[in-house]
Scaffold this motif. Structure first.
Motif, mmCIF file in Angstrom:
data_model
loop_
_atom_site.group_PDB
_atom_site.id
_atom_site.type_symbol
_atom_site.label_atom_id
_atom_site.label_comp_id
_atom_site.label_asym_id
_atom_site.label_seq_id
_atom_site.Cartn_x
_atom_site.Cartn_y
_atom_site.Cartn_z
ATOM 1 N N ASN A 196 0.820 -1.209 0.000
ATOM 2 C CA ASN A 196 0.000 0.000 0.000
ATOM 3 C C ASN A 196 0.855 1.261 0.000
ATOM 4 O OD1 ASN A 196 -2.541 -1.233 -0.089
ATOM 5 N ND2 ASN A 196 -2.564 -1.552 2.124
ATOM 6 N N GLU A 197 1.962 1.223 0.725
ATOM 7 C CA GLU A 197 2.852 2.390 0.763
ATOM 8 C C GLU A 197 3.494 2.617 -0.600
ATOM 9 O OE1 GLU A 197 4.738 5.697 2.162
ATOM 10 O OE2 GLU A 197 3.182 4.517 3.154
ATOM 11 N N ALA A 198 3.892 1.545 -1.263
ATOM 12 C CA ALA A 198 4.543 1.669 -2.567
ATOM 13 C C ALA A 198 3.573 2.106 -3.657
ATOM 14 C CB ALA A 198 5.189 0.338 -2.952
ATOM 15 N N ASN A 199 2.288 1.788 -3.497
ATOM 16 C CA ASN A 199 1.297 2.128 -4.520
ATOM 17 C C ASN A 199 0.351 3.235 -4.067
ATOM 18 O OD1 ASN A 199 1.477 -0.141 -6.783
ATOM 19 N ND2 ASN A 199 1.818 -1.123 -4.794
ATOM 20 N N LYS A 200 0.786 4.005 -3.087
ATOM 21 C CA LYS A 200 -0.055 5.074 -2.564
ATOM 22 C C LYS A 200 -0.259 6.147 -3.628
ATOM 23 C CE LYS A 200 1.808 7.554 0.619
ATOM 24 N NZ LYS A 200 2.350 7.991 1.927
ATOM 25 N N VAL A 201 -1.498 6.625 -3.747
ATOM 26 C CA VAL A 201 -1.829 7.667 -4.711
ATOM 27 C C VAL A 201 -1.750 9.014 -4.027
ATOM 28 C CG1 VAL A 201 -3.610 8.585 -6.252
ATOM 29 C CG2 VAL A 201 -3.320 6.124 -6.003
ATOM 30 N N ASP A 202 -1.014 9.937 -4.623
ATOM 31 C CA ASP A 202 -0.864 11.273 -4.064
ATOM 32 C C ASP A 202 -2.011 12.146 -4.563
ATOM 33 O OD1 ASP A 202 -0.072 13.612 -2.953
ATOM 34 O OD2 ASP A 202 1.705 13.900 -4.206
ATOM 35 N N ASN A 203 -2.977 12.426 -3.655
ATOM 36 C CA ASN A 203 -4.135 13.241 -4.019
ATOM 37 C C ASN A 203 -3.987 14.702 -3.628
ATOM 38 O OD1 ASN A 203 -5.687 11.121 -5.138
ATOM 39 N ND2 ASN A 203 -6.195 10.403 -3.083
ATOM 40 N N SER A 204 -2.807 15.068 -3.171
ATOM 41 C CA SER A 204 -2.620 16.462 -2.761
ATOM 42 C C SER A 204 -2.672 17.371 -3.972
ATOM 43 C CB SER A 204 -1.277 16.620 -2.049
ATOM 44 O OG SER A 204 -0.207 16.267 -2.902
ATOM 45 N N LYS A 205 -3.257 18.537 -3.802
ATOM 46 C CA LYS A 205 -3.394 19.486 -4.896
ATOM 47 C C LYS A 205 -2.141 20.350 -4.985
ATOM 48 C CE LYS A 205 -8.426 19.764 -4.547
ATOM 49 N NZ LYS A 205 -9.585 20.670 -4.355
ATOM 50 N N PRO A 206 -1.729 20.667 -6.209
ATOM 51 C CA PRO A 206 -0.538 21.522 -6.355
ATOM 52 C C PRO A 206 -0.788 22.913 -5.802
ATOM 53 C CG PRO A 206 -1.658 21.250 -8.457
ATOM 54 C CD PRO A 206 -2.318 20.300 -7.498
ATOM 55 N N VAL A 207 0.230 23.507 -5.243
ATOM 56 C CA VAL A 207 0.124 24.842 -4.666
ATOM 57 C C VAL A 207 0.758 25.827 -5.642
ATOM 58 C CG1 VAL A 207 0.772 26.324 -2.739
ATOM 59 C CG2 VAL A 207 0.203 23.923 -2.327
ATOM 60 N N TYR A 208 -0.021 26.816 -6.044
ATOM 61 C CA TYR A 208 0.472 27.839 -6.943
ATOM 62 C C TYR A 208 0.616 29.147 -6.171
ATOM 63 C CZ TYR A 208 -1.026 24.529 -10.517
ATOM 64 O OH TYR A 208 -1.197 23.401 -11.289
#
Length: 279
Positions: A159-171
């Motif tokens: 799960n750690e290796a396939n974790k999806v990063d859902n954080s939004k980019p900060v502009y």
């Protein structure tokens, strides 16, 4: 006639070529998906003891949006013992690649202890009950047991290796202001009436100017070209009346204030106000 037939032949060949090209691309896309992007199950190292079963599941969630929430292990061993084992476990729905680790208890124990390993078949079903989607994976029990024994990655590590990063980019938006920077210091000054430094000079100039004498007007009229801007009526409404499409001279308008009429005429942008002085 020959030119028309040639053009039609070229058009037909182009259409056939386009259809064939699209078909080849579709087959190629399907083949690549089958080889590299089809769903698959990975046997992982369980942390639930001897009867634990850990697995990881990967699939193309963009192509097949589903929430998988159930797994079933099914043993088929018609020539050995036990002849059949089945175990189903439900878990919280997962919409991206995931791994789970369960204690299969007696079912896993029976699978580990079954005989005739080369004839026995183990089927793994991963299901999304809400969408009605099921993926089947089968292998010989001997191969399954070899994978269980050689597994090194745990469900948590998967799960750690396939974790999806859902954080939004900060502009970062640069700060802007519509207020101009202050002008550099200077010893120069504007020579205008509002500047106290030169107020005396403008007062003397005004004092020396002789006031203009008023006069009477015998006739006022409006020539063609009025744009109904209301300037004249704003200056001398007793004389000028602006309508929707032109300007009129009021009946009985006072004509003794020639300076005001002159001011209205000079304010007219189209210069259509005309008048005659008395005398």
């Amino acid at each position: 006639m020959n030119t028309t037939m040639i053009a039609m032949g070229v058009a037909v060949l182009a259409g056939v070529g386009l259809v064939v090209t699209l078909g080849v691309l579709s087959l190629l896309s399907g083949g690549l998906h089958f080889l590299f992007a089809r769903p698959r199950v990975e046997i992982l190292k369980s942390e639930k003891g001897e009867t634990g079963f850990a697995f990881g599941f990967k699939w193309n969630a963009a192509r097949e949006p589903a929430k998988f929430n159930r797994i079933k292990l099914r043993l088929f061993n018609p020539f050995g013992s036990p002849t059949q084992v089945e175990k189903t476990v439900e878990f919280s729905p997962k919409s991206t690649n995931f791994a789970e680790d369960f204690d299969m208890a007696e079912a896993m124990k029976q699978i580990l202890e079954c005989d005739r390993l080369d004839d026995a078949l183990l089927e793994i079903e991963v299901m999304a009950s809400k969408e009605g989607v099921t993926h089947y994976f089968s292998m010989k029990v001997r191969k399954f047991l070899e994978k269980v024994k050689s597994a090194t990655q745990t469900a948590a590590e998967f799960n750690e290796a396939n974790k999806v990063d859902n954080s939004k980019p900060v502009y970062t938006i640069p700060s802007r202001s519509f207020i101009a920077d202050p002008l550099p210091a200077s010893n120069k000054a504007l020579k205008i009436a509002t500047n106290p430094e030169f107020a005396g000079q403008f007062q003397s100039a005004d004092a020396s100017a002789a006031p203009q004498e008023n006069f009477a007007v015998s006739k006022v009229w409006i020539e063609d070209g009025c744009i109904v801007c209301n300037a004249c009526e704003g200056i001398f409404p007793e004389v000028f009346e602006v309508t929707d499409d032109t300007c009129l001279i009021r009946d009985g308008a006072p004509l003794d204030d020639g300076l005001k009429i002159l001011e209205a005429a000079e304010a007219c942008p189209t210069e259509v106000i005309k008048f005659n002085k008395v005398g």
